[in-house]
Design an enzyme around this catalytic site. Structure first.
Site, short mmCIF file in Angstrom:
data_model
loop_
_atom_site.label_atom_id
_atom_site.label_comp_id
_atom_site.label_asym_id
_atom_site.label_seq_id
_atom_site.Cartn_x
_atom_site.Cartn_y
_atom_site.Cartn_z
N LYS A 181 41.28 60.25 34.83
CA LYS A 181 39.96 60.71 35.22
C LYS A 181 39.19 61.09 33.97
O LYS A 181 39.79 61.49 32.98
CB LYS A 181 40.06 61.94 36.13
CG LYS A 181 38.84 62.16 37.00
CD LYS A 181 38.90 61.25 38.20
CE LYS A 181 37.82 61.53 39.20
NZ LYS A 181 38.16 60.91 40.48
N1 GLU Z 1 36.31 58.07 41.83
C1 GLU Z 1 36.99 57.40 42.89
C2 GLU Z 1 38.21 58.21 43.32
O1 GLU Z 1 38.27 59.39 43.11
C3 GLU Z 1 37.29 55.96 42.57
C4 GLU Z 1 38.18 55.71 41.37
C5 GLU Z 1 38.31 54.25 40.98
O2 GLU Z 1 37.79 53.39 41.66
O3 GLU Z 1 38.97 54.02 39.97
O4 GLU Z 1 39.10 57.69 43.93
#
Ligand code: GLU
Length: 425
Positions: free
Chosen positions: A115
């Site tokens: 993240k």
């Molecule tokens: N931000 C989204 C999540 O928390 C998508 C992450 C992604 O597609 O890599 O799952």
């Protein structure tokens, strides 16, 4: 010169990281996880902190702070979104990265978890400032991202346009186009059909499945949606088209409710025009607190962490809580909801549609071969339904709630990959 650097010190007391670790500890006990593997999985693999200098429109220079955290890569490249938010902290990003590891494992896609985040307020920035911030942040984290290494995506307050700037910056540094470095891109540069609505669609698929299991009719089932960003807005639209009745919706400014059902199309136009759902004439004004406790069958928290707490869990009236957001329910609240017989569809299951279609996008980019939207939605449905039933089977086996069931599946998969690879050197 102004600076946003010192905010993280204030927020390091944020306990969301401890919450993520204690969820893992609980499941480790439950499944008898090997102690060494447990210790290994409790910590992120890598944390990169960057300072981002940006020339603002006034000509003044401003420093921002950001991070990219890679929690685990045992099952494949790291995957996870980038959050732009004034309150983001390193603890929060570490928690979100760990949750991505479990989410990808539960969805059974060959990714680890990561993240990113930048402390900033995109609502108060011009497009040019946002572009400069994004490009410099990308450049700073480019040493650890890439299609085989770590693939960012949208998250709270980041958009397809921001993904396009990430793709362009990374590609310019390498001298050729590398669409697979990021997902959630515009279609014109290698984005996938269906990715924009994927989190919401996936969430609806698991709610549909839960309704079937609980023997509840979908037609007219009352849904309250907290948060009206990418996940919440599309969830309201898709679920209302599928026969659910959206009785309340909110965003950071407040909410609106109508027990007879909100006109969702009208509400979306209102949100697009004014920036908020508040002031919409088709319903009564309510607060976010009231929305969470309102009379409904399905509650969809689709905003930020820690909104369902020990304080309000006893007053939640929904039969199903579908976590389109990451981490909306505190562990104490989980216990209360479980004791009250409320089915919580945990975040790593309920919002996995986003990263699942991100995976499809990455596969399409690498193959340079793009699929029809119907095929994407069909594949998504299969994965969501399978994960729901795998989660349920584990929950029944251990006599626990669905969160623990989902974690048992996910942690088990990551632990197996970690063990079989062995320790280097
Ligand atoms: N931000 C989204 C999540 O928390 C998508 C992450 C992604 O597609 O890599 O799952």
């Amino acid at each position: 010169m102004t600076t946003t650097l010192d905010r993280s010190a204030v927020q390091s007391s944020n306990n969301v990281w401890q919450m993520a670790q204690s969820q893992l500890d609980d499941v480790a006990r439950l499944i008898g996880l090997n102690a060494d593997v447990h210790a290994y999985l409790r910590e992120p693999k890598r944390v990169l902190e960057v300072s981002i200098p940006v020339r603002m429109d006034t000509g003044a220079f401003q420093m921002f702070r950001g991070w990219r955290v890679q929690h685990n890569m045992s099952r494949g490249p790291a995957k996870g979104g980038i959050r732009f938010h004034p309150d983001v902290s390193l603890d929060e990003i570490k928690a979100l990265a760990m949750w991505m590891t479990w989410k990808c494992a539960l969805a059974n896609i060959p990714f680890g978890g990561a993240k990113g985040g930048v402390i900033c307020n995109p609502k108060a920035m011009s497009m040019q400032e946002l572009e400069h911030l994004t490009r410099r942040f990308t450049s700073e984290i480019s040493i650890i991202i890439g299609p085989e290494k770590d693939i960012p995506a949208p998250d709270v307050y980041t958009t397809p346009q921001i993904m396009a700037w990430i793709m362009d910056t990374f590609s310019m540094q390498h001298g050729y186009s590398i669409p697979g470095v990021v997902t959630g891109k515009p279609i014109s540069i290698g984005g996938s059909l269906g990715r924009d609505k994927a989190t919401a669609r996936g969430c609806m698929f698991v709610v549909d499945e839960a309704m079937r299991v609980l023997d509840l009719p979908i037609e007219g089932a009352r849904v309250a949606v907290q948060g009206f960003g990418n996940a919440g807005l599309h969830a309201a639209a898709l679920m209302s088209a599928a026969g659910y009745r959206i009785v309340a919706a909110s965003d950071s400014q407040g909410g609106v409710a109508n027990p007879n059902g909100l006109d969702v199309r009208g509400l979306i136009s209102h949100k697009t025009e004014t920036g908020s759902v508040t002031g919409f004439s088709g319903g009564e004004r309510i607060s976010n607190k009231e929305l969470l406790e309102c009379d409904c069958d399905v509650l969809v928290p689709a905003a930020l962490e820690k909104v369902i707490t020990a304080e309000n869990a006893a007053r939640i009236k929904a039969k199903i809580v579908a976590e389109a957001a990451n981490g909306p329910t505190l562990p104490e609240a989980d216990r209360i909801l479980f004791d009250r017989g409320i089915m919580v569809l945990p975040d790593i299951l309920a919002n996995a549609g986003g990263v699942t279609v991100s995976y499809f996008e990455w596969v399409q980019d690498l193959q340079e071969n793009f699929w029809e939207e119907s095929e994407i939605n069909e594949r998504l449905k299969k994965k969501m339904v399978r994960s729901f039933h795998e989660t349920r089977a584990e929950a029944e086996r251990y006599k626990v709630d669905l969160r623990h069931g989902a974690y048992a599946v996910a942690v088990g998969r990551v632990a197996e990959a970690t063990s079989v690879r062995g320790l280097y050197p």
